[in-house]
Design a protein around this motif. Sequence first.
Motif, mmCIF file in Angstrom:
data_model
loop_
_atom_site.group_PDB
_atom_site.id
_atom_site.type_symbol
_atom_site.label_atom_id
_atom_site.label_comp_id
_atom_site.label_asym_id
_atom_site.label_seq_id
_atom_site.Cartn_x
_atom_site.Cartn_y
_atom_site.Cartn_z
ATOM 1 N N SER A 260 0.480 -3.337 -11.361
ATOM 2 C CA SER A 260 0.259 -4.688 -10.853
ATOM 3 C C SER A 260 1.560 -5.196 -10.235
ATOM 4 O O SER A 260 2.540 -5.445 -10.949
ATOM 5 C CB SER A 260 -0.195 -5.601 -11.993
ATOM 6 O OG SER A 260 -0.389 -6.919 -11.534
ATOM 7 N N ALA A 261 1.578 -5.348 -8.936
ATOM 8 C CA ALA A 261 2.810 -5.702 -8.218
ATOM 9 C C ALA A 261 3.170 -7.180 -8.393
ATOM 10 O O ALA A 261 2.291 -8.050 -8.460
ATOM 11 C CB ALA A 261 2.646 -5.384 -6.737
ATOM 12 N N ILE B 146 5.877 -7.376 -1.182
ATOM 13 C CA ILE B 146 4.755 -7.857 -1.987
ATOM 14 C C ILE B 146 4.436 -9.280 -1.537
ATOM 15 O O ILE B 146 5.283 -10.171 -1.624
ATOM 16 C CB ILE B 146 5.094 -7.849 -3.491
ATOM 17 C CG1 ILE B 146 5.638 -6.469 -3.909
ATOM 18 C CG2 ILE B 146 3.849 -8.224 -4.303
ATOM 19 C CD1 ILE B 146 4.682 -5.316 -3.708
ATOM 20 N N VAL C 156 1.922 -4.761 0.011
ATOM 21 C CA VAL C 156 0.947 -4.831 -1.076
ATOM 22 C C VAL C 156 0.763 -6.299 -1.460
ATOM 23 O O VAL C 156 1.731 -7.078 -1.465
ATOM 24 C CB VAL C 156 1.441 -4.032 -2.299
ATOM 25 C CG1 VAL C 156 0.461 -4.139 -3.457
ATOM 26 C CG2 VAL C 156 1.656 -2.564 -1.931
ATOM 27 N N ALA C 157 -0.452 -6.674 -1.799
ATOM 28 C CA ALA C 157 -0.700 -8.028 -2.291
ATOM 29 C C ALA C 157 -0.311 -8.110 -3.768
ATOM 30 O O ALA C 157 -0.494 -7.148 -4.533
ATOM 31 C CB ALA C 157 -2.172 -8.385 -2.106
ATOM 32 N N GLU C 158 0.206 -9.256 -4.131
ATOM 33 C CA GLU C 158 0.595 -9.473 -5.529
ATOM 34 C C GLU C 158 -0.586 -9.220 -6.453
ATOM 35 O O GLU C 158 -1.712 -9.659 -6.173
ATOM 36 C CB GLU C 158 1.120 -10.895 -5.714
ATOM 37 C CG GLU C 158 1.704 -11.168 -7.094
ATOM 38 C CD GLU C 158 2.264 -12.574 -7.223
ATOM 39 O OE1 GLU C 158 1.791 -13.464 -6.478
ATOM 40 O OE2 GLU C 158 3.173 -12.776 -8.048
ATOM 41 N N GLY C 159 -0.325 -8.503 -7.549
ATOM 42 C CA GLY C 159 -1.386 -8.211 -8.503
ATOM 43 C C GLY C 159 -2.084 -6.882 -8.268
ATOM 44 O O GLY C 159 -2.736 -6.344 -9.169
ATOM 45 N N ASN C 160 -1.944 -6.348 -7.057
ATOM 46 C CA ASN C 160 -2.537 -5.045 -6.746
ATOM 47 C C ASN C 160 -1.607 -3.922 -7.190
ATOM 48 O O ASN C 160 -0.396 -4.126 -7.324
ATOM 49 C CB ASN C 160 -2.806 -4.925 -5.251
ATOM 50 C CG ASN C 160 -4.041 -5.686 -4.824
ATOM 51 O OD1 ASN C 160 -4.698 -6.326 -5.647
ATOM 52 N ND2 ASN C 160 -4.350 -5.645 -3.536
ATOM 53 N N PRO C 161 -2.170 -2.724 -7.383
ATOM 54 C CA PRO C 161 -1.289 -1.586 -7.701
ATOM 55 C C PRO C 161 -0.478 -1.172 -6.475
ATOM 56 O O PRO C 161 -0.922 -1.374 -5.339
ATOM 57 C CB PRO C 161 -2.282 -0.479 -8.095
ATOM 58 C CG PRO C 161 -3.572 -0.873 -7.477
ATOM 59 C CD PRO C 161 -3.586 -2.364 -7.408
ATOM 60 N N LEU C 162 0.699 -0.631 -6.736
ATOM 61 C CA LEU C 162 1.538 -0.179 -5.622
ATOM 62 C C LEU C 162 1.935 1.275 -5.813
ATOM 63 O O LEU C 162 2.064 1.761 -6.945
ATOM 64 C CB LEU C 162 2.785 -1.057 -5.481
ATOM 65 C CG LEU C 162 3.871 -0.988 -6.561
ATOM 66 C CD1 LEU C 162 4.880 0.125 -6.271
ATOM 67 C CD2 LEU C 162 4.597 -2.324 -6.671
ATOM 68 N N THR C 163 2.111 1.945 -4.687
ATOM 69 C CA THR C 163 2.612 3.317 -4.677
ATOM 70 C C THR C 163 3.637 3.457 -3.573
ATOM 71 O O THR C 163 3.369 3.063 -2.431
ATOM 72 C CB THR C 163 1.476 4.335 -4.442
ATOM 73 O OG1 THR C 163 0.523 4.239 -5.490
ATOM 74 C CG2 THR C 163 2.028 5.751 -4.396
ATOM 75 N N LYS D 143 5.033 4.313 -8.913
ATOM 76 C CA LYS D 143 3.831 3.497 -9.049
ATOM 77 C C LYS D 143 4.072 2.323 -9.989
ATOM 78 O O LYS D 143 4.964 2.367 -10.844
ATOM 79 C CB LYS D 143 2.671 4.349 -9.583
ATOM 80 C CG LYS D 143 2.316 5.526 -8.694
ATOM 81 C CD LYS D 143 1.130 6.299 -9.227
ATOM 82 C CE LYS D 143 0.799 7.452 -8.274
ATOM 83 N NZ LYS D 143 -0.440 8.161 -8.656
#
Lengths: 113, 115
Positions: A80-81, A111, A13-20, A77
């Motif tokens: 923001s990662a 991340i 996941v890119a930093e700032g994106n949501p993660l699951t 979840k």
Amino acid sequence: AQSVAQPEDQVNVAEGNPLTVKCTYSVSGNPYLFWYVQYPNRGLQFLLKYITGDNLVKGSYGFEAEFNKSQTSFHLKKPSALVSDSALYFCAVRDGSNYQLIWGAGTKLIIKP
Amino acid sequence: KAGVTQTPRYLIKTRGQQVTLSCSPISGHRSVSWYQQTPGQGLQFLFEYFSETQRNKGNFPGRFSGRQFSNSRSEMNVSTLELGDSALYLCASSQGTGQLSDTQYFGPGTRLTVL
């Protein structure tokens, strides 16, 4: 028999994106579900657990998990990662018949800045 | 409260030797569980002790044993070490009430390397 599946070995996941981070389970009774995180060369740290009640459980470090009974899932979840969220994540379950925790294989979360 | 402590943090042994690992649980916790973690097998449950009695046991050979003392501190012993015993050994403590919501809290682990 009880079981837990974490279908993804690794999630990027890119930093700032949501993660699951996904977790599905199979139990014969009511599930008691847990999420833990493990940083390199460290023990596991408890994040959150579902016992009963609200399907959305809030935990440490801004993480939350959504319990879905019909899909037998308990996905972790975060809106923001952060790069510091990079770690190994474990899902575990107990059902009503057995005190012993059953563990998933773990998902490595990376991340990227 | 102080967390779960494990000693030593790192150990290097040779095949055939034996090793003893120690775990001090969170104050007030009466249950101690031990796990073996390896890259290939993930987290595998060894055994759980409650009030000085083994309450649950995983599927490991008899070379792996443990005990718990009256102050809830626990030790695990591995005899006749094999190369495959190289792993991170994790100890977890919980209140041990038997409630299904009981949460386990982990120590930092002992990294055992068998040469």
